[in-house]
Structure formats: C-alpha cells, structure tokens
Motif scaffolding. Structure first.
Motif, mmCIF file in Angstrom:
data_model
loop_
_atom_site.group_PDB
_atom_site.id
_atom_site.type_symbol
_atom_site.label_atom_id
_atom_site.label_comp_id
_atom_site.label_asym_id
_atom_site.label_seq_id
_atom_site.Cartn_x
_atom_site.Cartn_y
_atom_site.Cartn_z
ATOM 1 N N ARG A 24 -136.617 46.329 -32.815
ATOM 2 C CA ARG A 24 -136.423 47.388 -34.067
ATOM 3 C C ARG A 24 -136.462 48.772 -33.344
ATOM 4 O O ARG A 24 -135.652 49.699 -33.807
ATOM 5 N N GLY A 25 -137.196 49.102 -32.301
ATOM 6 C CA GLY A 25 -137.150 50.244 -31.683
ATOM 7 C C GLY A 25 -135.754 50.710 -30.909
ATOM 8 O O GLY A 25 -135.195 51.734 -31.056
ATOM 9 N N LEU A 26 -135.229 49.788 -30.331
ATOM 10 C CA LEU A 26 -133.925 49.858 -29.823
ATOM 11 C C LEU A 26 -132.912 50.007 -30.744
ATOM 12 O O LEU A 26 -132.011 50.893 -30.798
ATOM 13 N N ASP A 27 -132.746 49.185 -31.834
ATOM 14 C CA ASP A 27 -131.869 49.171 -32.948
ATOM 15 C C ASP A 27 -131.790 50.649 -33.697
ATOM 16 O O ASP A 27 -130.850 51.201 -33.793
ATOM 17 N N SER A 43 -131.683 40.316 -17.519
ATOM 18 C CA SER A 43 -131.306 41.760 -17.971
ATOM 19 C C SER A 43 -129.773 41.685 -18.686
ATOM 20 O O SER A 43 -128.992 40.561 -18.808
ATOM 21 N N THR A 44 -129.511 42.476 -19.699
ATOM 22 C CA THR A 44 -128.407 42.596 -20.523
ATOM 23 C C THR A 44 -127.654 44.031 -20.437
ATOM 24 O O THR A 44 -127.929 44.664 -19.306
ATOM 25 N N ASP A 45 -126.693 44.304 -21.405
ATOM 26 C CA ASP A 45 -125.924 45.621 -21.295
ATOM 27 C C ASP A 45 -126.713 46.638 -21.935
ATOM 28 O O ASP A 45 -126.137 47.993 -21.978
ATOM 29 N N GLY A 46 -128.055 46.431 -22.416
ATOM 30 C CA GLY A 46 -128.704 47.420 -22.868
ATOM 31 C C GLY A 46 -128.701 47.844 -24.372
ATOM 32 O O GLY A 46 -129.328 48.555 -24.668
ATOM 33 N N LEU A 47 -127.687 46.990 -25.152
ATOM 34 C CA LEU A 47 -127.248 46.955 -26.261
ATOM 35 C C LEU A 47 -128.191 46.265 -27.261
ATOM 36 O O LEU A 47 -127.736 45.846 -28.349
ATOM 37 N N ARG A 48 -128.849 45.308 -26.792
ATOM 38 C CA ARG A 48 -129.389 44.236 -27.617
ATOM 39 C C ARG A 48 -130.916 43.633 -26.770
ATOM 40 O O ARG A 48 -130.993 43.992 -25.987
ATOM 41 N N VAL A 49 -131.413 42.833 -27.543
ATOM 42 C CA VAL A 49 -132.492 42.345 -27.171
ATOM 43 C C VAL A 49 -132.547 40.852 -27.190
ATOM 44 O O VAL A 49 -132.152 40.228 -28.512
ATOM 45 N N GLU A 106 -118.549 54.362 -21.789
ATOM 46 C CA GLU A 106 -118.869 53.627 -22.677
ATOM 47 C C GLU A 106 -120.658 53.264 -22.885
ATOM 48 O O GLU A 106 -121.295 53.496 -22.033
ATOM 49 N N ALA A 107 -121.177 52.689 -24.057
ATOM 50 C CA ALA A 107 -122.647 52.777 -24.313
ATOM 51 C C ALA A 107 -123.396 52.088 -23.414
ATOM 52 O O ALA A 107 -124.546 52.159 -23.017
ATOM 53 N N ARG A 108 -122.653 50.990 -22.781
ATOM 54 C CA ARG A 108 -123.488 49.890 -21.941
ATOM 55 C C ARG A 108 -123.362 50.458 -20.596
ATOM 56 O O ARG A 108 -123.246 49.633 -19.383
ATOM 57 N N TYR A 109 -123.230 51.849 -20.067
ATOM 58 C CA TYR A 109 -122.751 52.224 -18.808
ATOM 59 C C TYR A 109 -123.724 51.906 -17.826
ATOM 60 O O TYR A 109 -123.502 51.345 -16.378
ATOM 61 N N TYR A 110 -125.060 51.894 -18.042
ATOM 62 C CA TYR A 110 -126.130 51.702 -17.186
ATOM 63 C C TYR A 110 -126.654 50.021 -17.216
ATOM 64 O O TYR A 110 -127.514 49.901 -16.372
ATOM 65 N N GLY A 111 -126.078 49.401 -18.181
ATOM 66 C CA GLY A 111 -126.537 47.973 -18.153
ATOM 67 C C GLY A 111 -125.797 47.445 -16.869
ATOM 68 O O GLY A 111 -125.038 47.392 -16.211
#
Length: 281
Positions: free
Chosen positions: A268-271, A169-175, A211-216
């Motif tokens: 692409r979907g995430l970005d 798993s990641t911070d949710g801001l990348r693949v 912060e954007a990665r709150y749920y990561g």
C-alpha cells in the motif's frame, strides 16, 4: 535459494559517454574512499568495542550509518523518509528493489541485515557484510532451530534485524508475495510477547526523463554495470523510505498472518506513492 524475479521486458542498455565516464571516475573514487575508509575505521574501533562490549555494538553502527548517509551525497541522489522509527525491540521488513536498498535502510536506522549465507563469500561485499554485523542464514530446514537461536540472541542484545521477505529484488514498481519462513523465529515463547515488526516501503524516483524502473536491479543484471550506470548518471533521482506502524507479534495468530499484514502495508505504501507521483496512470 529463492528464484530470481525477472521482467517481461529487458532493461534499458547501459550507454556511458565521455562525460559519464568522468563522473564514474570522480564519484567512484569518492564512494570507494568513503566506503572502504569507513570500513577501515569500523574494523579498528571494533578491535576495542568487541572485547569490551561483546555482541553489543554501541559505536560501530554509527559509522555504518554515517557512510550510508553520505553515499547518497556522493552519488547526488536525494534521500527522504516518512514515518517514525519504532522504539520497541524487533525487526524491520521491506520490499527489495536494488543494492541501493542497503545504503538507504542503513542511512535512516541502525539495523543488522539478514542475508543468505552465500553473500559472506562474495568479494568485497562479503567483507562489508561481515564487518557490519550481518546475520547469515542457510535456507535449510535442518538449520532452522539454530538460526532461530541466533535471531533470539541478536534481538535480546537489542539489535534491530532487517530482512527482505520477497527473497529477491525487483524493478521497484511492485511488491512480490512475502515468504513466511523467517517470520517463524519471532513466534518462539521468549520472543513473541516482546517483539515487534515494522514494515517499510522503499520507493525509488527515477531521474527526469528516465524510465520509472531506472534504479531497479533484477534478473540477470550484473552488479558492475548497474553500479557504473548509477555513478555515470548526469541527473539523479531519489529514494524515499516510508515507515509504517510497528506490529506486535503477539497480536497475530501465526507467521502467515503476520507476513500477510506486513506485505499489505508495504504494498500500500509503494502503490500510494507511485500513484501520487503518476496520477494519470
């Protein structure tokens, strides 16, 4: 085992005030009742379903889906989806950002997760995973043929399998780059022409002001503190699933090409969604 992804910057410390602890108690009680009450009902139904239907599960996945949908209502999180579910037999692949992914992906579609074998022995979580039909695998090349046969049997029974090709798993801001190992199972002669893979982008929107990665959930972050933070939040954000067009396995020459296409669609979907929400970035 895949290495755990980590960030160059540490996560925000978890600080819970008196009101937050009250929310932890109330939401925790409700969520625990929902999850373990649903588990008790599922196990009772499975006592009848299993001898009558064997590997087929015509009823119990609906219980899992009900629990996962309502978990977001208990947490106060928004839940939205875009795109159509594929009707064809096969599997779903998605990026992995949090333990919340399990609730989100089960809430929209009746799926069976593919997980590393160690999860079966985790307290609480292992029981939930086994009860809901998770497929456990060992990252051992010597077991590859046996695991491929397990995949084949489950797919032939009409199960939609779901796995996270990033392997962590990641911070949710990348693949992260997709690992190709599990894709190989779909290229066996009796599955290749009948199987489809649907990529899904899992996107978390942080609460206002966070912060954007709150749920990561990544690195050495422990499950307990992350759960407490989520339960204690005064304002909640949301999770969004974007279902991309399903890909027919037979149209790809090998597992690496298929994995690369799935990775591209998910990224692409995430970005695209993150850019739409933060056009100044």
């Amino acid at each position: 085992m895949s290495p755990t992804w980590d960030s160059d910057s540490a996560p925000e410390p978890v600080v819970i005030g008196p009101a937050g602890w009250l929310r932890v108690a109330l939401r925790g009680l409700m969520l625990g009742t929902l999850v373990f009450g649903g588990l008790a009902i599922l196990l009772l139904v499975r006592l009848i379903e299993r001898p009558l239907c064997g590997m087929q599960r015509p009823v119990t996945p609906h219980i899992t889906q009900f629990v996962c949908r309502n978990a977001f209502r208990v947490l106060g999180m928004g839940f939205a989806t875009r795109g159509a579910l594929m009707p064809e037999p096969g599997a779903v692949v998605a990026n992995h950002a949090s333990w919340l992914d399990i609730f989100a992906l089960n809430a929209r579609k009746r799926v069976y997760f593919v997980s590393k074998s160690e999860v079966a022995d985790w307290p609480g979580i292992g029981l939930l995973a086994r009860a809901t039909g998770t497929v456990f695998i060992e990252r051992n090349p010597a077991r590859a043929r046996e695991q491929t046969e397990t995949f084949r049997a489950r797919l032939m029974a009409g199960h939609k399998l779901l796995f996270f090709p990033e392997g962590t798993s990641t911070d949710g801001l990348r693949v992260l780059p997709f690992k190709t190992t599990l894709f190989a199972a779909f290229f066996t002669p009796d599955l290749k022409n009948e199987t489809w893979i649907q990529p899904v982008s899992v996107i978390y929107h942080a609460p206002a002001g966070e912060e954007a990665r709150y749920y990561g959930w990544w690195g050495d972050m422990d499950f307990g503190s992350h759960l407490l933070k989520t339960l204690a939040a005064r304002r909640q954000g949301s999770v969004e699933l974007v279902y991309h067009a399903a890909l027919r396995v037979a149209e790809f020459p090998d597992r690496k090409t298929l994995a690369a296409r799935c990775e591209r669609d998910v990224r692409r979907g995430l970005d695209a969604r993150l850019k739409a929400l933060n056009p100044q970035d």
